[in-house]
Scaffold this motif. Structure first.
Motif, PDB file in Angstrom:
ATOM      1  N   THR A  60      46.742  21.731 -40.595  1.00  0.00           N
ATOM      2  CA  THR A  60      47.983  22.087 -39.903  1.00  0.00           C
ATOM      3  C   THR A  60      49.200  21.856 -40.805  1.00  0.00           C
ATOM      4  OG1 THR A  60      48.271  19.906 -38.930  1.00  0.00           O
ATOM      5  CG2 THR A  60      46.986  21.491 -37.657  1.00  0.00           C
ATOM      6  N   TYR A  61      50.318  22.385 -40.344  1.00  0.00           N
ATOM      7  CA  TYR A  61      51.600  22.258 -41.044  1.00  0.00           C
ATOM      8  C   TYR A  61      52.467  21.378 -40.162  1.00  0.00           C
ATOM      9  CZ  TYR A  61      54.936  24.279 -44.405  1.00  0.00           C
ATOM     10  OH  TYR A  61      55.806  24.492 -45.440  1.00  0.00           O
ATOM     11  N   HIS A  89      47.693  26.272 -42.296  1.00  0.00           N
ATOM     12  CA  HIS A  89      48.675  26.687 -41.286  1.00  0.00           C
ATOM     13  C   HIS A  89      50.024  26.738 -42.006  1.00  0.00           C
ATOM     14  CE1 HIS A  89      46.292  25.079 -37.560  1.00  0.00           C
ATOM     15  NE2 HIS A  89      45.468  25.394 -38.545  1.00  0.00           N
ATOM     16  N   LEU A 118      52.514  30.816 -38.054  1.00  0.00           N
ATOM     17  CA  LEU A 118      53.089  30.304 -36.794  1.00  0.00           C
ATOM     18  C   LEU A 118      54.587  30.216 -36.894  1.00  0.00           C
ATOM     19  CD1 LEU A 118      50.628  27.481 -37.259  1.00  0.00           C
ATOM     20  CD2 LEU A 118      50.493  28.785 -35.136  1.00  0.00           C
ATOM     21  N   ARG A 119      55.237  30.332 -35.749  1.00  0.00           N
ATOM     22  CA  ARG A 119      56.670  30.091 -35.789  1.00  0.00           C
ATOM     23  C   ARG A 119      56.958  28.595 -35.891  1.00  0.00           C
ATOM     24  NH1 ARG A 119      61.204  31.806 -31.458  1.00  0.00           N
ATOM     25  NH2 ARG A 119      60.606  29.963 -30.304  1.00  0.00           N
ATOM     26  N   GLY A 120      56.184  27.787 -35.174  1.00  0.00           N
ATOM     27  CA  GLY A 120      56.469  26.351 -35.125  1.00  0.00           C
ATOM     28  C   GLY A 120      57.485  26.048 -34.050  1.00  0.00           C
ATOM     29  N   ASP A 121      57.745  24.749 -33.856  1.00  0.00           N
ATOM     30  CA  ASP A 121      58.690  24.292 -32.833  1.00  0.00           C
ATOM     31  C   ASP A 121      59.883  23.637 -33.504  1.00  0.00           C
ATOM     32  OD1 ASP A 121      57.221  24.954 -30.460  1.00  0.00           O
ATOM     33  OD2 ASP A 121      55.792  23.408 -31.077  1.00  0.00           O
ATOM     34  N   ALA A 140      56.739  34.460 -35.217  1.00  0.00           N
ATOM     35  CA  ALA A 140      55.509  34.431 -36.020  1.00  0.00           C
ATOM     36  C   ALA A 140      55.171  35.831 -36.531  1.00  0.00           C
ATOM     37  CB  ALA A 140      54.362  33.883 -35.173  1.00  0.00           C
ATOM     38  N   GLU A 141      55.478  36.821 -35.708  1.00  0.00           N
ATOM     39  CA  GLU A 141      55.220  38.212 -36.095  1.00  0.00           C
ATOM     40  C   GLU A 141      55.826  38.531 -37.485  1.00  0.00           C
ATOM     41  OE1 GLU A 141      57.242  40.662 -33.237  1.00  0.00           O
ATOM     42  OE2 GLU A 141      56.974  42.469 -34.444  1.00  0.00           O
ATOM     43  N   PHE A 160      47.843  31.701 -26.487  1.00  0.00           N
ATOM     44  CA  PHE A 160      48.036  30.672 -25.461  1.00  0.00           C
ATOM     45  C   PHE A 160      47.382  31.119 -24.154  1.00  0.00           C
ATOM     46  CE2 PHE A 160      51.113  30.311 -28.735  1.00  0.00           C
ATOM     47  CZ  PHE A 160      51.212  28.946 -28.955  1.00  0.00           C
ATOM     48  N   HIS A 164      52.488  30.829 -23.554  1.00  0.00           N
ATOM     49  CA  HIS A 164      53.314  29.896 -24.320  1.00  0.00           C
ATOM     50  C   HIS A 164      54.382  29.332 -23.382  1.00  0.00           C
ATOM     51  CE1 HIS A 164      56.456  28.611 -27.145  1.00  0.00           C
ATOM     52  NE2 HIS A 164      55.431  28.359 -27.945  1.00  0.00           N
ATOM     53  N   SER A 167      57.401  31.462 -22.847  1.00  0.00           N
ATOM     54  CA  SER A 167      57.291  32.836 -22.347  1.00  0.00           C
ATOM     55  C   SER A 167      57.573  32.858 -20.852  1.00  0.00           C
ATOM     56  CB  SER A 167      55.896  33.402 -22.612  1.00  0.00           C
ATOM     57  OG  SER A 167      55.645  33.419 -23.993  1.00  0.00           O
ATOM     58  N   ASN A 176      53.712  39.844 -26.563  1.00  0.00           N
ATOM     59  CA  ASN A 176      54.115  39.246 -27.835  1.00  0.00           C
ATOM     60  C   ASN A 176      52.917  38.895 -28.708  1.00  0.00           C
ATOM     61  OD1 ASN A 176      56.846  39.545 -27.427  1.00  0.00           O
ATOM     62  ND2 ASN A 176      57.033  37.626 -26.295  1.00  0.00           N
ATOM     63  N   LYS A 180      52.002  40.474 -32.560  1.00  0.00           N
ATOM     64  CA  LYS A 180      51.590  39.730 -33.759  1.00  0.00           C
ATOM     65  C   LYS A 180      50.322  40.352 -34.353  1.00  0.00           C
ATOM     66  CE  LYS A 180      51.595  35.453 -31.807  1.00  0.00           C
ATOM     67  NZ  LYS A 180      51.676  33.979 -31.686  1.00  0.00           N
TER      68      LYS A 180
HETATM   69  P1  FAD Z   1      55.668  33.114 -31.667  1.00  0.00           P
HETATM   70  O1  FAD Z   1      54.502  34.009 -31.622  1.00  0.00           O
HETATM   71  O2  FAD Z   1      56.819  33.525 -32.514  1.00  0.00           O
HETATM   72  O3  FAD Z   1      56.127  32.901 -30.155  1.00  0.00           O
HETATM   73  C1  FAD Z   1      57.160  31.982 -29.790  1.00  0.00           C
HETATM   74  C2  FAD Z   1      57.758  32.422 -28.452  1.00  0.00           C
HETATM   75  O4  FAD Z   1      58.506  33.610 -28.657  1.00  0.00           O
HETATM   76  C3  FAD Z   1      56.708  32.769 -27.394  1.00  0.00           C
HETATM   77  O5  FAD Z   1      57.228  32.441 -26.134  1.00  0.00           O
HETATM   78  C4  FAD Z   1      56.553  34.278 -27.525  1.00  0.00           C
HETATM   79  O6  FAD Z   1      56.122  34.890 -26.322  1.00  0.00           O
HETATM   80  C5  FAD Z   1      57.969  34.690 -27.906  1.00  0.00           C
HETATM   81  N1  FAD Z   1      57.967  35.866 -28.804  1.00  0.00           N
HETATM   82  C6  FAD Z   1      57.126  36.117 -29.826  1.00  0.00           C
HETATM   83  N2  FAD Z   1      57.453  37.264 -30.441  1.00  0.00           N
HETATM   84  C7  FAD Z   1      58.535  37.747 -29.802  1.00  0.00           C
HETATM   85  C8  FAD Z   1      59.362  38.901 -29.962  1.00  0.00           C
HETATM   86  N3  FAD Z   1      59.112  39.761 -30.944  1.00  0.00           N
HETATM   87  N4  FAD Z   1      60.410  39.072 -29.113  1.00  0.00           N
HETATM   88  C9  FAD Z   1      60.670  38.191 -28.125  1.00  0.00           C
HETATM   89  N5  FAD Z   1      59.919  37.058 -27.911  1.00  0.00           N
HETATM   90  C10 FAD Z   1      58.872  36.859 -28.744  1.00  0.00           C
HETATM   91  N6  FAD Z   1      52.754  24.054 -34.835  1.00  0.00           N
HETATM   92  C11 FAD Z   1      53.079  23.442 -36.008  1.00  0.00           C
HETATM   93  O7  FAD Z   1      54.218  22.977 -36.166  1.00  0.00           O
HETATM   94  N7  FAD Z   1      52.167  23.319 -37.034  1.00  0.00           N
HETATM   95  C12 FAD Z   1      50.903  23.806 -36.936  1.00  0.00           C
HETATM   96  O8  FAD Z   1      50.111  23.705 -37.854  1.00  0.00           O
HETATM   97  C13 FAD Z   1      50.523  24.453 -35.706  1.00  0.00           C
HETATM   98  N8  FAD Z   1      49.275  24.941 -35.546  1.00  0.00           N
HETATM   99  C14 FAD Z   1      48.948  25.595 -34.370  1.00  0.00           C
HETATM  100  C15 FAD Z   1      47.668  26.143 -34.253  1.00  0.00           C
HETATM  101  C16 FAD Z   1      47.295  26.804 -33.088  1.00  0.00           C
HETATM  102  C17 FAD Z   1      45.896  27.372 -32.963  1.00  0.00           C
HETATM  103  C18 FAD Z   1      48.231  26.919 -32.005  1.00  0.00           C
HETATM  104  C19 FAD Z   1      47.832  27.613 -30.755  1.00  0.00           C
HETATM  105  C20 FAD Z   1      49.512  26.379 -32.127  1.00  0.00           C
HETATM  106  C21 FAD Z   1      49.881  25.723 -33.318  1.00  0.00           C
HETATM  107  N9  FAD Z   1      51.170  25.190 -33.493  1.00  0.00           N
HETATM  108  C22 FAD Z   1      51.503  24.552 -34.663  1.00  0.00           C
HETATM  109  C23 FAD Z   1      52.158  25.246 -32.399  1.00  0.00           C
HETATM  110  C24 FAD Z   1      53.072  26.492 -32.508  1.00  0.00           C
HETATM  111  O9  FAD Z   1      53.812  26.452 -33.690  1.00  0.00           O
HETATM  112  C25 FAD Z   1      54.008  26.450 -31.301  1.00  0.00           C
HETATM  113  O10 FAD Z   1      53.286  26.620 -30.108  1.00  0.00           O
HETATM  114  C26 FAD Z   1      55.189  27.388 -31.345  1.00  0.00           C
HETATM  115  O11 FAD Z   1      56.064  27.084 -30.246  1.00  0.00           O
HETATM  116  C27 FAD Z   1      54.838  28.863 -31.170  1.00  0.00           C
HETATM  117  O12 FAD Z   1      54.362  29.376 -32.303  1.00  0.00           O
HETATM  118  P2  FAD Z   1      53.882  30.911 -32.335  1.00  0.00           P
HETATM  119  O13 FAD Z   1      53.379  31.124 -33.697  1.00  0.00           O
HETATM  120  O14 FAD Z   1      52.992  31.208 -31.205  1.00  0.00           O
HETATM  121  O15 FAD Z   1      55.295  31.646 -32.114  1.00  0.00           O
END
Ligand code: FAD
Length: 307
Positions: A60-61, A89, A118-121, A140-141, A160, A164, A167, A176, A180
């Motif tokens: 993970t990151y 990640h 991933l987008r991350g938090d 993340a896209e 999710f 998420h 969402s 979404n 991706k």
């Molecule tokens: P996104 O896909 O960008 O989504 C984020 C939010 O934006 C969602 O609500 C989505 O519905 C919405 N969204 C997405 N695209 C769009 C768009 N084009 N327009 C409008 N809304 C949109 N976190 C870490 O910090 N490090 C890690 O290593 C890590 N590993 C993970 C591994 C897994 C398997 C999972 C499931 C999660 C992991 N996470 C990690 C947590 C993750 O970073 C968070 O859950 C984060 O909040 C969402 O990341 P995402 O890549 O899903 O974001």
């Protein structure tokens, strides 16, 4: 199935290819350690789980992009010093596009060609307001596209089952996720969940859009009552009430909680394998025992599936 080959060997399949293969993949997730003790535990777990010949492992990151160097270093060490196929990640938090390209370049230089984008938090409060780095990306896209453009990477994304937490509803969440996938993700891995139905409904929703990107369930056995609370925080999903009652009934007995956690996780994995999932991704928390125990319970199913 070609398992356990170092990632640099020519002809080693990518994780996307393995996940699309005939037999289900089995993979393990680790996090980068912060202390010398943590590092010792991580490598002990990696070595102990290596003998199970997983299809791949992922690193993970850290939240807020804090482990950039350790994630790259651990992933590189897995690639060069073990027989395991590693995936790094990568999150967009606090990184400009130039910094993200730099990390992707370092991964490529270390022979790593599998990335979970991933987008991350936001750092601190995961549910706090998301603020894009002024020269960074929003979703993340965008990171999927960036990694794709940077070279011959196999790219995964997060999914999710319960949606998420940010969402509005499952339909928006599904749209979404599919975006991706269409941006170039080869596969998705889910957040942990404890009710197989949540995963199956997600799979149906995605399939109904015409998207055939494989979605690998992410699982973690409950080993302590605190795991339940942590999982609710992480996934934003309520713990299944019926299952919660079973855990609460034995809450005072640590060994019984652990045994129930292994039993229920194994049963859920067996059900998922019966449902034809493309693989199972175990969140190990850098410990090997619980994962190994679930794996052992699944061994007959696994052998049958691979035959
Ligand atoms: P996104 O896909 O960008 O989504 C984020 C939010 O934006 C969602 O609500 C989505 O519905 C919405 N969204 C997405 N695209 C769009 C768009 N084009 N327009 C409008 N809304 C949109 N976190 C870490 O910090 N490090 C890690 O290593 C890590 N590993 C993970 C591994 C897994 C398997 C999972 C499931 C999660 C992991 N996470 C990690 C947590 C993750 O970073 C968070 O859950 C984060 O909040 C969402 O990341 P995402 O890549 O899903 O974001």
């Amino acid at each position: 199935m070609s398992l356990g080959l170092p990632s640099r060997l020519p002809g080693t399949p990518s994780i996307g290819e393995l996940i699309r293969g005939a037999a289900p993949t089995f993979s393990f997730e680790f996090f980068p350690p912060k202390t010398a003790d943590g590092e010792r535990l991580l490598w002990q777990a990696i070595r102990e789980l290596e003998s199970l010949r997983p299809s791949f492992v992922s690193i993970t990151y850290g939240a807020g992009g804090t482990t950039r160097d350790t994630t790259v270093a651990v992933t590189e060490r897995v690639a060069t010093e073990t027989t395991l196929l590693p995936m790094a990640h990568l999150t967009a938090v606090n990184h400009s596009v130039a910094e993200l390209r730099n990390v992707i370049g370092r991964l490529a230089g270390a022979g790593i060609r599998n990335v979970l984008a991933l987008r991350g938090d936001p750092p601190g409060d995961p549910m706090g307001e998301w603020v894009r780095h002024p020269e960074g990306v929003d979703y993340a896209e965008d990171l999927v596209r960036l990694v794709r453009e940077a070279g011959d990477f196999s790219v995964g994304v997060a999914a999710f089952p319960y949606k998420h937490p940010r969402s509005v509803d499952v339909d928006e969440d599904t749209r979404n996720l599919v975006r991706k996938c269409r941006a170039g993700a080869d596969f998705a891995i889910t957040q942990m969940f404890f009710d197989a139905e949540d995963y199956l409904r997600l799979r149906d929703r995605v399939a109904a859009t015409g998207c055939d990107t494989p979605i690998v369930p992410g699982v973690m056995p409950v080993t302590r009552m605190a795991t339940i609370e942590r999982s609710v925080q992480l996934s934003g999903a309520p713990f299944p009430p019926e299952l919660l009652r079973r855990f609460e009934a034995v809450a005072d007995d640590e060994a019984a909680v652990r045994a129930l956690g292994i039993e229920t996780c194994s049963a859920m994995c067996a059900r998922l394998l019966d449902e034809g999932v493309p693989g199972i991704h175990f969140i190990t928390l850098n410990r090997s025992t619980a994962t190994r125990e679930v794996w052992q319970q699944l061994a007959p199913t696994q052998v049958a599936a691979a035959a």
